[in-house]
Design a protein around this motif. Structure first.
Motif, PDB file in Angstrom:
ATOM      1  N   ARG A  32       0.819  -1.149  -0.074  1.00  0.00           N
ATOM      2  CA  ARG A  32      -0.453   0.012  -0.027  1.00  0.00           C
ATOM      3  C   ARG A  32       1.279   0.886  -0.035  1.00  0.00           C
ATOM      4  O   ARG A  32       1.328   1.811   1.419  1.00  0.00           O
ATOM      5  CB  ARG A  32      -0.654  -0.164   1.370  1.00  0.00           C
ATOM      6  CG  ARG A  32      -1.841  -1.109   1.213  1.00  0.00           C
ATOM      7  CD  ARG A  32      -2.513  -1.388   2.502  1.00  0.00           C
ATOM      8  NE  ARG A  32      -3.981  -0.704   2.942  1.00  0.00           N
ATOM      9  CZ  ARG A  32      -4.427  -0.396   2.050  1.00  0.00           C
ATOM     10  NH1 ARG A  32      -5.142  -1.163   2.681  1.00  0.00           N
ATOM     11  NH2 ARG A  32      -5.324   1.063   3.437  1.00  0.00           N
ATOM     12  N   ASN A  48       1.958   1.632 -10.023  1.00  0.00           N
ATOM     13  CA  ASN A  48       0.357   0.559 -10.790  1.00  0.00           C
ATOM     14  C   ASN A  48       1.681  -0.390 -11.378  1.00  0.00           C
ATOM     15  O   ASN A  48       0.974  -1.847 -11.289  1.00  0.00           O
ATOM     16  CB  ASN A  48      -0.208   1.220 -11.116  1.00  0.00           C
ATOM     17  CG  ASN A  48      -1.114   0.446 -11.676  1.00  0.00           C
ATOM     18  OD1 ASN A  48      -2.144   0.248 -10.983  1.00  0.00           O
ATOM     19  ND2 ASN A  48      -1.529   0.610 -12.769  1.00  0.00           N
ATOM     20  N   SER A  53      -0.215  -2.970  -4.460  1.00  0.00           N
ATOM     21  CA  SER A  53      -1.915  -3.427  -4.049  1.00  0.00           C
ATOM     22  C   SER A  53      -2.693  -1.838  -4.169  1.00  0.00           C
ATOM     23  O   SER A  53      -3.637  -2.255  -4.323  1.00  0.00           O
ATOM     24  CB  SER A  53      -2.010  -4.053  -2.577  1.00  0.00           C
ATOM     25  OG  SER A  53      -1.513  -3.416  -2.066  1.00  0.00           O
ATOM     26  N   LYS A  54      -2.131  -0.698  -3.942  1.00  0.00           N
ATOM     27  CA  LYS A  54      -2.776   0.271  -3.849  1.00  0.00           C
ATOM     28  C   LYS A  54      -2.154   1.244  -3.811  1.00  0.00           C
ATOM     29  O   LYS A  54      -1.255   1.410  -3.358  1.00  0.00           O
ATOM     30  CB  LYS A  54      -4.071   0.333  -2.467  1.00  0.00           C
ATOM     31  CG  LYS A  54      -4.606   1.327  -2.127  1.00  0.00           C
ATOM     32  CD  LYS A  54      -5.910   1.771  -0.351  1.00  0.00           C
ATOM     33  CE  LYS A  54      -6.474   2.580  -0.985  1.00  0.00           C
ATOM     34  NZ  LYS A  54      -7.608   2.253   0.172  1.00  0.00           N
ATOM     35  N   MET A  87     -11.725  -0.845  -8.415  1.00  0.00           N
ATOM     36  CA  MET A  87     -10.552  -1.358  -7.892  1.00  0.00           C
ATOM     37  C   MET A  87     -10.431  -2.299  -7.106  1.00  0.00           C
ATOM     38  O   MET A  87      -9.432  -3.427  -7.246  1.00  0.00           O
ATOM     39  CB  MET A  87     -10.735  -0.152  -6.235  1.00  0.00           C
ATOM     40  CG  MET A  87      -9.425  -0.126  -5.340  1.00  0.00           C
ATOM     41  SD  MET A  87      -9.311   0.699  -3.681  1.00  0.00           S
ATOM     42  CE  MET A  87      -8.387   2.243  -4.584  1.00  0.00           C
ATOM     43  N   LYS A  88     -11.820  -2.925  -7.032  1.00  0.00           N
ATOM     44  CA  LYS A  88     -11.675  -4.299  -6.711  1.00  0.00           C
ATOM     45  C   LYS A  88     -11.886  -5.420  -8.032  1.00  0.00           C
ATOM     46  O   LYS A  88     -10.989  -6.181  -7.829  1.00  0.00           O
ATOM     47  CB  LYS A  88     -12.599  -4.842  -6.075  1.00  0.00           C
ATOM     48  CG  LYS A  88     -13.556  -3.872  -5.066  1.00  0.00           C
ATOM     49  CD  LYS A  88     -14.570  -3.914  -4.452  1.00  0.00           C
ATOM     50  CE  LYS A  88     -14.757  -3.434  -2.873  1.00  0.00           C
ATOM     51  NZ  LYS A  88     -16.673  -3.029  -2.125  1.00  0.00           N
ATOM     52  N   ASN A  91      -7.474  -3.360 -12.691  1.00  0.00           N
ATOM     53  CA  ASN A  91      -5.830  -2.894 -12.215  1.00  0.00           C
ATOM     54  C   ASN A  91      -5.945  -1.829 -12.039  1.00  0.00           C
ATOM     55  O   ASN A  91      -4.859  -0.862 -11.767  1.00  0.00           O
ATOM     56  CB  ASN A  91      -4.880  -3.404 -12.686  1.00  0.00           C
ATOM     57  CG  ASN A  91      -4.547  -4.988 -12.946  1.00  0.00           C
ATOM     58  OD1 ASN A  91      -4.634  -5.687 -12.233  1.00  0.00           O
ATOM     59  ND2 ASN A  91      -3.688  -6.026 -14.647  1.00  0.00           N
ATOM     60  N   LYS A  93      -6.015   1.396 -10.009  1.00  0.00           N
ATOM     61  CA  LYS A  93      -5.703   1.015  -8.099  1.00  0.00           C
ATOM     62  C   LYS A  93      -5.419   2.472  -7.751  1.00  0.00           C
ATOM     63  O   LYS A  93      -4.982   2.551  -6.643  1.00  0.00           O
ATOM     64  CB  LYS A  93      -4.712   0.906  -7.861  1.00  0.00           C
ATOM     65  CG  LYS A  93      -4.631  -1.321  -8.421  1.00  0.00           C
ATOM     66  CD  LYS A  93      -3.672  -2.410  -7.420  1.00  0.00           C
ATOM     67  CE  LYS A  93      -4.397  -4.012  -8.086  1.00  0.00           C
ATOM     68  NZ  LYS A  93      -3.466  -3.818  -9.435  1.00  0.00           N
TER      69      LYS A  93
END
Length: 234
Positions: A32, A48, A53-54, A87-88, A91, A93
């Protein structure tokens, strides 16, 4: 230069930090990441790309934020809402958020919980240094005594589970900052304020130098950029 502040221009430190991310993708993969003073958003595109992951990009200038969001949309990376289905499901994010260092509070950063904090060319004004240090301290305190989200996420962050077996608690957050030292007095002011806030600042420019990925960009003077690794002393 677009209508807006200096954040609408691309600076050498941002290029250097982007090279660092692309040179050491394992540091940022599945992490993150939270950037302060994101400007045009190049660092977010690179994060990214390496599989963070975020990614949360922030800036305190409204015009810069509009330009940043436009750049993310051009790269199909912009996510407007925390719970966005995009986001879920894919890609995309990257979130772009307004953040004023002067006004930022723990509640503003409550849901961020970054593993890695980043910044490029944000140590340039001694007036801003105390506010930057305060925000850095809040972001890096996750996982330390009394840190942000410590209580709310105590059970969540105590263990990570792999194959049903508990592993050690995650490592505390780390900050990576790329900067050009234009004024020694300002940089020394940052170093003193960091020490007073129990932040450890290490220069890793030579020990973890990135690959030269932009040799064709003649206007990019990477020699002038310093790379700092910042952690909160326990």
């Amino acid at each position: 230069m677009l209508e807006g502040d200096t954040g609408c221009s691309l600076w050498p430190s941002s290029l250097f930090l982007s090279e660092f991310i692309l040179s050491y993708p394992k540091i940022f993969s599945k992490k993150r990441c939270f950037e302060l003073g994101s400007g045009v958003g190049l660092v977010g595109v690179c994060l990214n790309y390496v599989g963070s992951s975020k990614v949360i990009l922030t800036d305190g200038d409204a015009s810069t934020l509009v330009n940043m969001k436009t750049n993310m949309k051009m790269n199909n990376l912009c996510v407007e809402q925390e719970d966005s289905q995009s986001m879920k499901d894919n890609n995309n994010k990257v979130q772009c958020k307004y953040l004023s260092w002067e006004e930022a509070s723990e509640s503003d950063l409550w849901d961020c919980r970054p593993d890695i904090v980043l910044g490029a060319d944000i140590i340039y004004d001694p007036v801003c240094v105390p506010h930057l240090i305060r925000v850095l301290s809040m972001l890096l305190s996750r996982g330390n005594n009394g840190g942000i989200n410590d209580l709310a996420n105590k059970e969540e962050t105590k263990y990570e589970f792999t194959g049903g077996s508990p592993t050690e608690a995650p490592n505390p957050p780390i900050a990576y900052m790329a900067t050009v030292i234009r004024n020694a007095e300002t940089f020394n002011c940052f170093g003193k304020a960091a020490a007073d806030a129990s932040l450890s600042v290490a220069n890793i420019t030579n020990s973890e130098a990135p690959s030269n990925l932009l040799p064709y960009l003649l206007s990019y003077d990477r020699v002038s950029v310093q790379l700092l690794k910042i952690t909160l002393l326990s």
